[in-house]
Design an enzyme around this catalytic site. Structure first.
Site, PDB file in Angstrom:
ATOM      1  N   ILE A  76     -12.131  37.057  25.828  1.00 44.66           N
ATOM      2  CA  ILE A  76     -12.151  35.654  25.398  1.00 44.66           C
ATOM      3  C   ILE A  76     -13.022  35.547  24.145  1.00 44.66           C
ATOM      4  O   ILE A  76     -14.174  36.014  24.126  1.00 44.66           O
ATOM      5  CB  ILE A  76     -12.667  34.746  26.523  1.00 44.66           C
ATOM      6  CG1 ILE A  76     -11.702  34.820  27.721  1.00 44.66           C
ATOM      7  CG2 ILE A  76     -12.785  33.300  26.023  1.00 44.66           C
ATOM      8  CD1 ILE A  76     -12.097  33.996  28.911  1.00 44.66           C
ATOM      9  N   HIS A 122     -17.698  39.956  17.760  1.00 43.66           N
ATOM     10  CA  HIS A 122     -17.644  40.972  18.816  1.00 43.66           C
ATOM     11  C   HIS A 122     -16.220  41.115  19.369  1.00 43.66           C
ATOM     12  O   HIS A 122     -15.703  42.216  19.544  1.00 43.66           O
ATOM     13  CB  HIS A 122     -18.606  40.543  19.929  1.00 43.66           C
ATOM     14  CG  HIS A 122     -19.008  41.639  20.853  1.00 43.66           C
ATOM     15  ND1 HIS A 122     -19.904  42.616  20.523  1.00 43.66           N
ATOM     16  CD2 HIS A 122     -18.625  41.915  22.114  1.00 43.66           C
ATOM     17  CE1 HIS A 122     -20.061  43.446  21.537  1.00 43.66           C
ATOM     18  NE2 HIS A 122     -19.293  43.038  22.512  1.00 43.66           N
ATOM     19  N   ARG A 175      -2.204  32.106  31.435  1.00 38.42           N
ATOM     20  CA  ARG A 175      -1.457  33.373  31.413  1.00 38.42           C
ATOM     21  C   ARG A 175      -1.823  34.255  32.597  1.00 38.42           C
ATOM     22  O   ARG A 175      -1.458  35.433  32.638  1.00 38.42           O
ATOM     23  CB  ARG A 175      -1.746  34.089  30.089  1.00 38.42           C
ATOM     24  CG  ARG A 175      -1.125  33.351  28.903  1.00 38.42           C
ATOM     25  CD  ARG A 175      -1.830  33.624  27.600  1.00 38.42           C
ATOM     26  NE  ARG A 175      -1.212  32.910  26.484  1.00 38.42           N
ATOM     27  CZ  ARG A 175      -1.425  31.599  26.200  1.00 38.42           C
ATOM     28  NH1 ARG A 175      -2.250  30.883  26.952  1.00 38.42           N
ATOM     29  NH2 ARG A 175      -0.798  31.024  25.196  1.00 38.42           N
TER      30      ARG A 175
HETATM   31  C1  DLZ Z   1     -19.798  42.191  25.785  1.00 41.60           C
HETATM   32  C2  DLZ Z   1     -18.505  41.561  26.163  1.00 41.60           C
HETATM   33  C3  DLZ Z   1     -18.184  40.263  25.725  1.00 41.60           C
HETATM   34  C4  DLZ Z   1     -19.094  39.467  24.840  1.00 41.60           C
HETATM   35  N1  DLZ Z   1     -17.030  39.674  26.068  1.00 41.60           N
HETATM   36  C5  DLZ Z   1     -16.157  40.343  26.854  1.00 41.60           C
HETATM   37  C6  DLZ Z   1     -14.929  39.750  27.228  1.00 41.60           C
HETATM   38  O1  DLZ Z   1     -14.600  38.605  26.908  1.00 41.60           O
HETATM   39  N2  DLZ Z   1     -14.079  40.493  27.996  1.00 41.60           N
HETATM   40  C7  DLZ Z   1     -14.359  41.789  28.399  1.00 41.60           C
HETATM   41  O2  DLZ Z   1     -13.544  42.390  29.079  1.00 41.60           O
HETATM   42  N3  DLZ Z   1     -15.538  42.337  28.062  1.00 41.60           N
HETATM   43  C8  DLZ Z   1     -16.443  41.667  27.322  1.00 41.60           C
HETATM   44  N4  DLZ Z   1     -17.614  42.234  26.976  1.00 41.60           N
HETATM   45  C9  DLZ Z   1     -17.991  43.563  27.557  1.00 41.60           C
HETATM   46  C10 DLZ Z   1     -17.414  44.766  26.782  1.00 41.60           C
HETATM   47  O3  DLZ Z   1     -16.029  44.919  27.016  1.00 41.60           O
HETATM   48  C11 DLZ Z   1     -18.143  46.049  27.230  1.00 41.60           C
HETATM   49  O4  DLZ Z   1     -18.095  46.152  28.627  1.00 41.60           O
HETATM   50  C12 DLZ Z   1     -19.582  46.069  26.792  1.00 41.60           C
HETATM   51  O5  DLZ Z   1     -19.685  45.860  25.407  1.00 41.60           O
HETATM   52  C13 DLZ Z   1     -20.258  47.431  27.151  1.00 41.60           C
HETATM   53  O6  DLZ Z   1     -19.585  48.486  26.512  1.00 41.60           O
END
Ligand code: DLZ
Length: 158
Positions: free
Chosen positions: A91, A97, A136
């Site tokens: 999201i 990021h 979704r």
């Molecule tokens: C850090 C992070 C953020 C900000 N948002 C999401 C997200 O929306 N969906 C998701 O699956 N993972 C998110 N993560 C975590 C990263 O995928 C990852 O687990 C971390 O950066 C550690 O590698």
């Protein structure tokens, strides 16, 4: 790329055959689990609808979507697994990021499929907000998990 033009749970029957003797790996990201658990449920129900046995479905959870490619590769490298489904929900936040992770995950999952020479399906939602994700994940645009499972079945049967 406009999901509102196509319901994710609707699909053609071409190459959707019995998978009762097939084995699947599913990797699920724990971030946004209120969404990813619904995607997982949709994927499981769809695989089972076409004959997959629960003992032939290996499910692994990872912290976030960024971890999906490596875990998918570990499952894809198991010779008896025919296809892997990677499930996640990214999201958009206030920083960049999201873009880095979305790009890396899409590229990583594609590379795993090519390297392991078997279907590794991108069952990852990339949305602007939670509302769009839920639309979704069993909402008005269907379920991305069902779409991912159908894709895995079709790619095995090609
Ligand atoms: C850090 C992070 C953020 C900000 N948002 C999401 C997200 O929306 N969906 C998701 O699956 N993972 C998110 N993560 C975590 C990263 O995928 C990852 O687990 C971390 O950066 C550690 O590698």
């Amino acid at each position: 790329m406009a999901t509102h033009l196509k319901n994710l749970s609707e699909y053609s029957q071409i190459n959707v055959a019995d998978v009762s003797h097939r084995r699947f790996g599913i990797v699920v990201a724990e971030w946004n689990s209120e969404v990813t658990e619904i995607l997982l449920k949709g994927a499981l129900e769809t695989l089972q609808k076409y004959g997959a046995q629960s003992e032939n479905i290996v499910i692994k959870r990872v912290p976030g979507s960024f971890e999906l490619p490596l875990a998918s590769q570990k499952l894809a490298q198991i010779p008896t697994i025919d296809a892997v489904i990677a499930i996640g929900c990214l999201i958009q936040g206030e920083t960049r990021h999201f873009n880095f992770i979305a790009q890396a995950v899409a590229e990583g999952i594609m590379q795993v499929g090519l390297k392991c020479n078997k279907p590794v399906v991108f069952g990852v939602l990339t949305t602007n907000n939670l509302e769009q994700a839920l639309e979704r994940a069993g909402g008005k645009y269907g379920n991305k998990g069902e779409e991912a499972a159908i894709t895995a079945i079709k790619m095995i049967n090609i």
